[in-house]
Design an enzyme around this catalytic site. Structure first.
Site, PDB file in Angstrom:
ATOM      1  N   GLU A 252     -19.398  -6.028   9.878  1.00 35.36           N
ATOM      2  CA  GLU A 252     -20.365  -5.256  10.604  1.00 35.36           C
ATOM      3  C   GLU A 252     -21.362  -6.056  11.305  1.00 35.36           C
ATOM      4  OE1 GLU A 252     -19.154  -4.192   7.687  1.00 35.36           O
ATOM      5  OE2 GLU A 252     -18.315  -2.276   8.236  1.00 35.36           O
TER       6      GLU A 252
ATOM      7  N   ARG B 256     -25.819  -2.354   7.091  1.00 38.60           N
ATOM      8  CA  ARG B 256     -25.474  -3.730   6.728  1.00 38.60           C
ATOM      9  C   ARG B 256     -26.156  -4.618   7.799  1.00 38.60           C
ATOM     10  NH1 ARG B 256     -20.333  -5.278   3.419  1.00 38.60           N
ATOM     11  NH2 ARG B 256     -21.200  -4.316   1.777  1.00 38.60           N
TER      12      ARG B 256
ATOM     13  N   LYS C  56       1.024  -1.184   0.101  1.00 39.25           N
ATOM     14  CA  LYS C  56      -0.089   0.119  -0.039  1.00 39.25           C
ATOM     15  C   LYS C  56       0.856   1.220   0.024  1.00 39.25           C
ATOM     16  CE  LYS C  56      -4.382   0.991   2.293  1.00 39.25           C
ATOM     17  NZ  LYS C  56      -5.524   0.351   3.028  1.00 39.25           N
TER      18      LYS C  56
HETATM   19  C1  LIG Z   1     -18.983  -2.479   4.803  1.00 41.44           C
HETATM   20  C2  LIG Z   1     -17.841  -1.541   4.928  1.00 41.44           C
HETATM   21  N1  LIG Z   1     -17.253  -1.448   5.888  1.00 41.44           N
HETATM   22  C3  LIG Z   1     -16.044  -0.470   6.083  1.00 41.44           C
HETATM   23  C4  LIG Z   1     -15.520   0.282   5.141  1.00 41.44           C
HETATM   24  C5  LIG Z   1     -14.444   1.280   5.049  1.00 41.44           C
HETATM   25  N2  LIG Z   1     -13.205   0.927   4.561  1.00 41.44           N
HETATM   26  C6  LIG Z   1     -13.136   1.327   3.379  1.00 41.44           C
HETATM   27  S1  LIG Z   1     -11.664   0.581   2.566  1.00 41.44           S
HETATM   28  C7  LIG Z   1     -11.263  -0.465   3.956  1.00 41.44           C
HETATM   29  C8  LIG Z   1     -10.245  -1.302   3.964  1.00 41.44           C
HETATM   30  C9  LIG Z   1     -10.058  -2.400   2.697  1.00 41.44           C
HETATM   31  O1  LIG Z   1      -9.127  -2.896   2.674  1.00 41.44           O
HETATM   32  P1  LIG Z   1      -8.328  -3.954   1.494  1.00 41.44           P
HETATM   33  O2  LIG Z   1      -9.684  -4.133   0.971  1.00 41.44           O
HETATM   34  O3  LIG Z   1      -7.290  -4.528   1.942  1.00 41.44           O
HETATM   35  O4  LIG Z   1      -7.956  -2.670   0.484  1.00 41.44           O
HETATM   36  P2  LIG Z   1      -6.803  -1.822   0.496  1.00 41.44           P
HETATM   37  O5  LIG Z   1      -7.260  -0.385   0.922  1.00 41.44           O
HETATM   38  O6  LIG Z   1      -5.927  -2.292   1.582  1.00 41.44           O
HETATM   39  O7  LIG Z   1      -6.184  -1.890  -0.747  1.00 41.44           O
HETATM   40  C10 LIG Z   1     -12.248  -0.099   4.699  1.00 41.44           C
HETATM   41  C11 LIG Z   1     -12.541  -0.585   6.216  1.00 41.44           C
HETATM   42  C12 LIG Z   1     -16.298  -0.139   3.837  1.00 41.44           C
HETATM   43  N3  LIG Z   1     -15.823   0.621   2.754  1.00 41.44           N
HETATM   44  N4  LIG Z   1     -17.356  -0.935   3.763  1.00 41.44           N
END
Ligand SMILES: Cc1ncc(C[n+]2csc(CCOP(=O)(O)OP(=O)(O)O)c2C)c(N)n1
Length: 650
Positions: free
Chosen positions: A376, A404, A291
């Site tokens: 969630e 959700r 990242k």
């Molecule tokens: C249902 C839900 N909960 C929380 C989030 C907030 N959120 C956005 S991106 C993220 C982390 C995603 O991690 P990953 O899938 O590994 O992608 P990366 O950003 O590391 O590329 C979170 C928790 C969300 N978008 N949707």
């Protein structure tokens, strides 16, 4: 190529990319340069607008490879969550839009059908892409269409249950489908949990050693986090070295596993994708990425690798906006203070410990905060279990994400009358993340849950007080909801009637203005403006909006007109609920409810969207004056309000 030559063409290749066909014909050397140009572009543009720069820096090669191997839009490329689709936007003709990324009228920060035929789904909530992909692949199979379906999913999103429900079905269906696992080891902060460990175990494949070395070399140059991170990776690897063959889990399910591949080695990713494309069944391509790759401040940012910063200084990586006290900070501090004297209070976060502020509790009381991953629904029922076990959980999530878990809140928590406090950050109109991130449904959706009490604080003092009241409730769930951004200045009440705060009143008793949550200050301004027209306005903050306080109905009965203002949807909102309570009590005072129409509102700043909705002091004052003066005009007529004004039902 010499540095001079490199510099000479730097930035030029990107300008020639108008669509995916342009990257298909590039040489390996050109692609390397293009990847660097894309990174420069991302950093330069997002540093001005704010946005998901870290995740996108990590998927430059992945996205290039996908567009070279597949033919979008005929082949369908899906990005889980959608926050990492900037590179995809750059490669599909939207470079020019980046100057207004996430700004009103500009590019969305997520995939958008309106923007491009290359965007099929409008997501932003995590863990949905595999389900979309499953359905798409089934549809194409049934219709006899030869089209590839490719879904990119992060290791963070993979902690969401929907992914596993989808994998179960993808495996059974057996359709051709490519799942690219973008494994950077992080959600916001490092992804934790059994799944994250399992992904690490997937790296036990022989190719892993090579990738670990690459990561080690690269990390070695980042003194702050490099060494510790490498140690962690290595420790995880050693810890599970006796585990079952890592890819076995997927292959037992019937999903072919390819990897791990170095996600920044374009050639390696391309060849894995080509193999996957031709396989003829479901395939997982496990790509290891970093990242924030290529931008040192992001790589070295321990908190979240620049997951989604506001505007920042490119040289230093420092945020441009002056720090201010946010609602989140007030909540985080008060929760710690409460937990200091209440050992039964514990915290739960769904992969958002820092953004929700619950990380502060984790630092003070390690072992009393549970990060459950992007899960969630599980968070809520797990909280029910904690409550059944004698604790008082505080579940801290963004308002939009609790949607959700409606069924879990309703049946698993409320029906059991369990003392769980839900703290909803970013409630109401949020802004640049657009329609799916507005926390505008909570008061309606959760308003129907029997026994659930909802508080909407107006400032820091009331947030502290209402949070304390919430965790003191021991016979059912509570919600405390507050907006995004800098906390409103304290607005003391002149008196309290039951739970209701009276913020201002006058000798004339014309209008009762019910200002929900952070609209307290707006209420004061409206009262002042309407007073100039000779009318008296009582402004109240109900504090607890569900159930509707009986005192609020009594106050309503003592006025000639009731106006409610909230930044939740009007359908089933506070205004609706008060109108119902007034009908039930036979209070025949006319009521107008101002709030958010149940619609998809575009992205923009919170102030812009509120202005669009007529939720400014000026607009509300004009509406209120119009309504009350017309009531005057009709004094001898039966009471009926004329149509018009932003409060009209739709
Ligand atoms: C249902 C839900 N909960 C929380 C989030 C907030 N959120 C956005 S991106 C993220 C982390 C995603 O991690 P990953 O899938 O590994 O992608 P990366 O950003 O590391 O590329 C979170 C928790 C969300 N978008 N949707």
């Amino acid at each position: 190529m010499s540095v001079e030559e490199d510099t000479a063409i730097h930035g030029r290749l990107l300008g020639t990319v108008r669509g995916p066909q342009d990257v298909k014909r590039m040489t390996a050397e050109q692609l390397d340069i293009l990847a660097a140009e894309i990174r420069d572009f991302l950093i330069a543009k997002v540093s001005r607008t704010g946005g998901h720069v870290g995740p996108n820096l990590g998927v430059v090669e992945l996205t290039l490879a996908m567009h070279r191997v597949f033919d979008s839009p005929r082949d369908r490329l899906l990005f889980d969550t959608g926050h990492q689709a900037y590179v995809h936007k750059i490669l599909t003709g939207r470079q020019d839009g980046f100057d207004r990324l996430r700004q009103r009228g500009g590019l969305s920060g997520y995939p958008s059908q309106a923007e491009s035929e290359h965007d099929l789904v409008e997501n932003s909530h995590a863990s949905t892409a595999l389900s979309y992909a499953d359905g798409l692949a089934k549809a194409y199979a049934l219709r006899g269409e030869q089209r590839s379906v490719v879904a990119v999913v992060g290791d963070g999103a993979l902690t969401g249950g929907m992914c596993w429900e989808a994998l179960n079905n993808i495996a059974t269906a057996g359709n051709s489908l490519v799942i690219v696992v973008n494994d950077n080891g992080r959600s916001y902060s490092p992804t934790i949990g059994g799944l994250a460990d399992h992904l690490s175990s997937l790296r036990l494949n022989p190719g892993y050693e090579k990738i670990l070395d690459t990561v080690k070399d690269a990390l070695g140059s980042t003194p702050l986090v490099g060494r510790p991170m490498y140690e962690v990776l290595h420790a995880v690897k050693k810890g599970i070295k006796d585990a079952v063959a890592p890819q076995a889990m997927f292959e037992d399910l019937g999903i072919k596993y390819v990897g791990p591949v170095d996600g920044h080695d374009l050639e390696a990713v391309e060849s894995a994708l080509r193999a996957a494309k031709n396989f003829g069944g479901p395939v997982i391509v496990h790509a290891v990425t970093r990242k924030g790759y290529g931008y040192r401040p992001a790589e070295e940012d321990e908190a979240d690798c620049f997951h989604g910063p506001g505007a920042f200084d490119v040289e230093t990586g420092k945020l441009v906006a002056a720090p201010s006290v946010k609602w989140t900070h007030v909540f985080a501090d008060e929760l710690v203070a409460i937990a200091d004297s209440r050992p039964d209070v514990v915290g739960i976060t769904a992969a958002m410990a820092e953004p929700t502020g619950i990380a502060k509790l984790a630092r003070k009381h390690p072992g009393r905060v549970y990060d459950v991953g992007i899960a969630e629904q599980h968070a809520v029922t797990s909280a029910a279990g904690l409550a059944l076990g004698g604790l008082h959980p505080v579940v801290a999530v963004y308002a939009t994400f609790l949607n959700r878990a409606f069924d879990q809140v309703l049946l698993d928590v409320a029906m059991h009358k369990l003392p769980v406090t839900f703290v909803l950050d970013r409630a109401g109109i949020t802004g640049p993340d657009g329609p799916s991130h507005y926390g505008m449904w909570d008061m309606s959706v959760f308003g129907v849950v029997p026994g659930l009490r909802i508080a909407a604080p107006r400032d820091a003092a009331s947030l502290r007080e209402e949070l304390r009241e919430a965790v003191a409730v021991d016979d059912g769930p509570t919600i405390v909801r507050f907006p995004t951004g800098t906390v409103a200045a304290d607005l003391p009440a002149v008196r309290r009637v039951g739970p209701v705060d009276v913020l201002t009143e006058s000798a004339r008793v014309d209008v009762l203005l019910v200002a929900v949550g952070s609209f307290g200050q707006l209420g004061m301004e409206v009262a002042a403006r309407v007073a100039e027209q000779g009318y008296g306005v009582t402004v109240v903050d109900p504090r607890w909006v569900r159930p509707v306080p009986a005192e609020l109905v009594e106050l309503a009965a003592a006025h000639r007109l009731v106006v409610t203002v909230e930044d939740g949807v009007r359908v089933g909102g506070v205004g609706d609920a008060l109108a119902q309570a007034m009908r039930d009590a036979d209070v025949r005072v006319p009521l107008r409810d101002l709030g958010v129409p149940a619609d998809w509102h575009p992205h923009g700043t919170r102030a812009q969207i509120l202005a669009d909705l007529g939720l400014t002091a000026q607009d509300v004052a004009r509406d209120v004056t119009g309504w009350i003066s017309r009531l005057d005009a009709q004094q001898d007529e039966p009471v009926s309000l004329p149509a018009g004004g932003s409060g009209a039902h739709n």
